[in-house]
Design a protein around this motif. Structure first.
Motif, PDB file in Angstrom:
ATOM      1  N   MET A 104       0.844  -1.189   0.000  1.00 13.96           N
ATOM      2  CA  MET A 104       0.000   0.000   0.000  1.00 13.96           C
ATOM      3  C   MET A 104       0.882   1.242   0.000  1.00 13.96           C
ATOM      4  O   MET A 104       1.695   1.456   0.886  1.00 13.96           O
ATOM      5  CB  MET A 104      -0.907   0.011   1.251  1.00 13.96           C
ATOM      6  N   SER A 105       0.753   2.048  -1.034  1.00 16.63           N
ATOM      7  CA  SER A 105       1.558   3.257  -1.142  1.00 16.63           C
ATOM      8  C   SER A 105       0.873   4.424  -0.438  1.00 16.63           C
ATOM      9  O   SER A 105      -0.357   4.476  -0.352  1.00 16.63           O
ATOM     10  CB  SER A 105       1.792   3.608  -2.614  1.00 16.63           C
ATOM     11  N   LEU A 106       1.684   5.349   0.050  1.00 17.45           N
ATOM     12  CA  LEU A 106       1.164   6.510   0.758  1.00 17.45           C
ATOM     13  C   LEU A 106       0.836   7.632  -0.226  1.00 17.45           C
ATOM     14  O   LEU A 106       1.486   7.783  -1.258  1.00 17.45           O
ATOM     15  CB  LEU A 106       2.190   7.008   1.781  1.00 17.45           C
ATOM     16  N   GLU A 107      -0.161   8.408   0.116  1.00 16.25           N
ATOM     17  CA  GLU A 107      -0.542   9.564  -0.685  1.00 16.25           C
ATOM     18  C   GLU A 107       0.258  10.773  -0.198  1.00 16.25           C
ATOM     19  O   GLU A 107      -0.128  11.472   0.728  1.00 16.25           O
ATOM     20  CB  GLU A 107      -2.055   9.818  -0.558  1.00 16.25           C
ATOM     21  N   LEU A 108       1.407  10.988  -0.824  1.00 12.68           N
ATOM     22  CA  LEU A 108       2.300  12.069  -0.424  1.00 12.68           C
ATOM     23  C   LEU A 108       2.285  13.178  -1.458  1.00 12.68           C
ATOM     24  O   LEU A 108       2.045  12.940  -2.649  1.00 12.68           O
ATOM     25  CB  LEU A 108       3.726  11.543  -0.238  1.00 12.68           C
ATOM     26  N   ASP A 109       2.536  14.389  -0.999  1.00 12.00           N
ATOM     27  CA  ASP A 109       2.493  15.546  -1.873  1.00 12.00           C
ATOM     28  C   ASP A 109       3.849  15.748  -2.551  1.00 12.00           C
ATOM     29  O   ASP A 109       4.867  15.208  -2.135  1.00 12.00           O
ATOM     30  CB  ASP A 109       2.115  16.795  -1.070  1.00 12.00           C
ATOM     31  N   TYR A 110       3.858  16.544  -3.608  1.00 10.42           N
ATOM     32  CA  TYR A 110       5.067  16.850  -4.341  1.00 10.42           C
ATOM     33  C   TYR A 110       5.788  18.043  -3.707  1.00 10.42           C
ATOM     34  O   TYR A 110       5.226  18.778  -2.899  1.00 10.42           O
ATOM     35  CB  TYR A 110       4.751  17.189  -5.804  1.00 10.42           C
ATOM     36  N   PHE A 111       7.032  18.233  -4.112  1.00  8.34           N
ATOM     37  CA  PHE A 111       7.743  19.457  -3.793  1.00  8.34           C
ATOM     38  C   PHE A 111       7.517  20.449  -4.919  1.00  8.34           C
ATOM     39  O   PHE A 111       7.598  20.097  -6.103  1.00  8.34           O
ATOM     40  CB  PHE A 111       9.253  19.195  -3.646  1.00  8.34           C
ATOM     41  N   TYR A 112       7.237  21.693  -4.580  1.00  7.61           N
ATOM     42  CA  TYR A 112       6.989  22.725  -5.569  1.00  7.61           C
ATOM     43  C   TYR A 112       8.007  23.846  -5.424  1.00  7.61           C
ATOM     44  O   TYR A 112       8.278  24.323  -4.312  1.00  7.61           O
ATOM     45  CB  TYR A 112       5.576  23.301  -5.417  1.00  7.61           C
ATOM     46  N   GLY A 113       8.552  24.282  -6.576  1.00  3.67           N
ATOM     47  CA  GLY A 113       9.422  25.445  -6.598  1.00  3.67           C
ATOM     48  C   GLY A 113      10.592  25.321  -5.659  1.00  3.67           C
ATOM     49  O   GLY A 113      11.344  24.338  -5.654  1.00  3.67           O
ATOM     50  N   SER A 114      10.769  26.359  -4.837  1.00  2.00           N
ATOM     51  CA  SER A 114      11.914  26.421  -3.932  1.00  2.00           C
ATOM     52  C   SER A 114      11.802  25.472  -2.752  1.00  2.00           C
ATOM     53  O   SER A 114      12.721  25.377  -1.938  1.00  2.00           O
ATOM     54  CB  SER A 114      12.082  27.852  -3.402  1.00  2.00           C
ATOM     55  N   GLU A 115      10.680  24.762  -2.636  1.00  2.30           N
ATOM     56  CA  GLU A 115      10.546  23.810  -1.526  1.00  2.30           C
ATOM     57  C   GLU A 115      11.588  22.709  -1.602  1.00  2.30           C
ATOM     58  O   GLU A 115      11.936  22.103  -0.590  1.00  2.30           O
ATOM     59  CB  GLU A 115       9.149  23.191  -1.527  1.00  2.30           C
ATOM     60  N   ALA A 116      12.089  22.432  -2.805  1.00  5.98           N
ATOM     61  CA  ALA A 116      13.071  21.355  -2.960  1.00  5.98           C
ATOM     62  C   ALA A 116      14.393  21.692  -2.282  1.00  5.98           C
ATOM     63  O   ALA A 116      15.208  20.807  -2.023  1.00  5.98           O
ATOM     64  CB  ALA A 116      13.313  21.074  -4.445  1.00  5.98           C
ATOM     65  N   GLU A 117      14.629  22.986  -1.989  1.00  2.82           N
ATOM     66  CA  GLU A 117      15.894  23.392  -1.391  1.00  2.82           C
ATOM     67  C   GLU A 117      15.791  23.649   0.108  1.00  2.82           C
ATOM     68  O   GLU A 117      16.755  24.097   0.732  1.00  2.82           O
ATOM     69  CB  GLU A 117      16.405  24.666  -2.086  1.00  2.82           C
ATOM     70  N   GLN A 118      14.624  23.422   0.693  1.00  4.58           N
ATOM     71  CA  GLN A 118      14.458  23.780   2.090  1.00  4.58           C
ATOM     72  C   GLN A 118      14.998  22.734   3.045  1.00  4.58           C
ATOM     73  O   GLN A 118      15.073  22.971   4.247  1.00  4.58           O
ATOM     74  CB  GLN A 118      12.981  24.016   2.390  1.00  4.58           C
TER      75      GLN A 118
END
Length: 336
Positions: A1-15
């Motif tokens: 069962m896979s989890l429903e996870l959100d994506y990284f958007y924009g500058s969130e990838a660098e946080q």
């Protein structure tokens, strides 16, 4: 069962950035006595090394040092001042484990901290002593006696008894066995039946300089790739990866050079100055260097020296280059 996870958007990838604690501090028995809080503090100071390399914080011997105050540690560890002082003492030499070395500068200057290399040569294995050959048991029934002078030399695999001094072998009554068990081939055992002593391996410290240099090159490579936004460059220029890698390796080799001076622009420049200039290069500088080399139409004899000179001069000449380009384009638009 896979989890429903959100994506990284924009500058969130660098946080998200992470502190790394060496695995050896948990697996090497020699670090077992170090507390968990002290290992975390060492990881924080190890991370600060990247800033020191970027700022060129090297002493006259080329050793990298950091500035990490007591207040910094208190804030980052969220601990009391007394506890942090105890953690510093636990890491410091000579009374602590020796993972750091603090040197006071005086005159109100902050203390220099040298973060020591945590890699240690493996502990030498204790070889069990080779037991001596066990002597054969003597019995009272068989007296010990040597061979008669001039008697037959032992040549066969089976031990032969010595001849009796008064009687020959032709008499019917056999002589008692006068074999001296201590003077037979069985007693004179060859050492080959015992396992040979293992050949000592090369001293582990002999490989230490090579390992240190590889670690140093990896650290500079990671720092340079971060400075020039290596991944972004590859996304924008996927067909020029080999060229970009050549620039990176040239800068890494130059930064790790052990020479006091480096030949740049046909002059001997102090190695620290060259290293500091190369560590200032970013993505725009690399693109500028690529464009300059692409537009060059003259034959280059020593491409390595020429490329190093262009990289070294990039922070100084990039502004003038693009200013002249803009002026040229504006002049072309004004012309009828």
């Amino acid at each position: 069962m896979s989890l429903e996870l959100d994506y990284f958007y924009g500058s969130e990838a660098e946080q998200y950035s992470f502190y790394r604690i060496p695995k050896a501090l948990f697996t090497d028995q020699r670090f077992k006595g170090v507390s968990m809080e002290a290992k975390v503090l060492y990881g924080l100071m190890l991370d600060r090394m990247g800033l020191s390399v970027r700022n060129g914080w090297l002493d006259k011997d080329g050793k990298v040092y950091i500035y990490f105050t007591l207040e910094d540690a208190v804030e980052m560890l969220d601990s009391g001042k007394d506890k942090v002082i105890r953690l510093f003492k636990e890491l410091d030499k000579p009374n602590g484990i020796g993972l750091i070395e603090r040197r006071k500068q005086g005159q109100g200057k902050p203390t220099r901290i040298y973060v020591m290399n945590f890699t240690l040569p493996p502990e030498p294995e204790q070889q069990p002593p080779i037991p001596p050959p066990a002597p054969l048991a003597q019995t009272s029934e068989i007296p010990k006696s040597g061979l008669r002078e001039g008697a037959e030399v032992l040549t066969s695999e089976k031990p032969k008894s010595a001849l009796r001094q008064q009687r020959g072998q032709d008499f019917a009554k056999p002589d008692p066995n006068k074999t001296d068990k201590n003077k037979t081939e069985l007693s004179d055992t060859e050492s080959s039946i015992y396992p040979p002593a293992p050949t000592p391996s090369p001293h582990p410290r002999r490989t230490r300089p090579r390992r240190d240099r590889m670690d140093q090159m990896d650290a500079y490579r990671e720092l340079i790739c971060e400075n020039i936004s290596y991944d972004l460059l590859l996304q924008e220029r996927p067909y020029e990866q080999d060229l970009i890698d050549c620039y990176v390796e040239l800068m890494v080799e130059t930064c790790c050079s052990g020479r006091e001076t480096i030949r740049v622009n046909q002059e001997d420049v102090p190695a620290d100055v060259v290293r500091s200039r190369l560590l200032k290069l970013d993505k725009m500088h690399i693109e500028y260097v690529m464009e300059c080399l692409r537009n060059n139409t003259t034959q280059v004899g020593n491409i390595r020296a020429y490329t190093l000179s262009v990289l070294y001069n990039a922070p100084v000449t990039i502004g003038q280059y693009y200013a002249s380009q803009v002026a040229h384009d504006m002049a072309q638009e004004v012309m009828p």
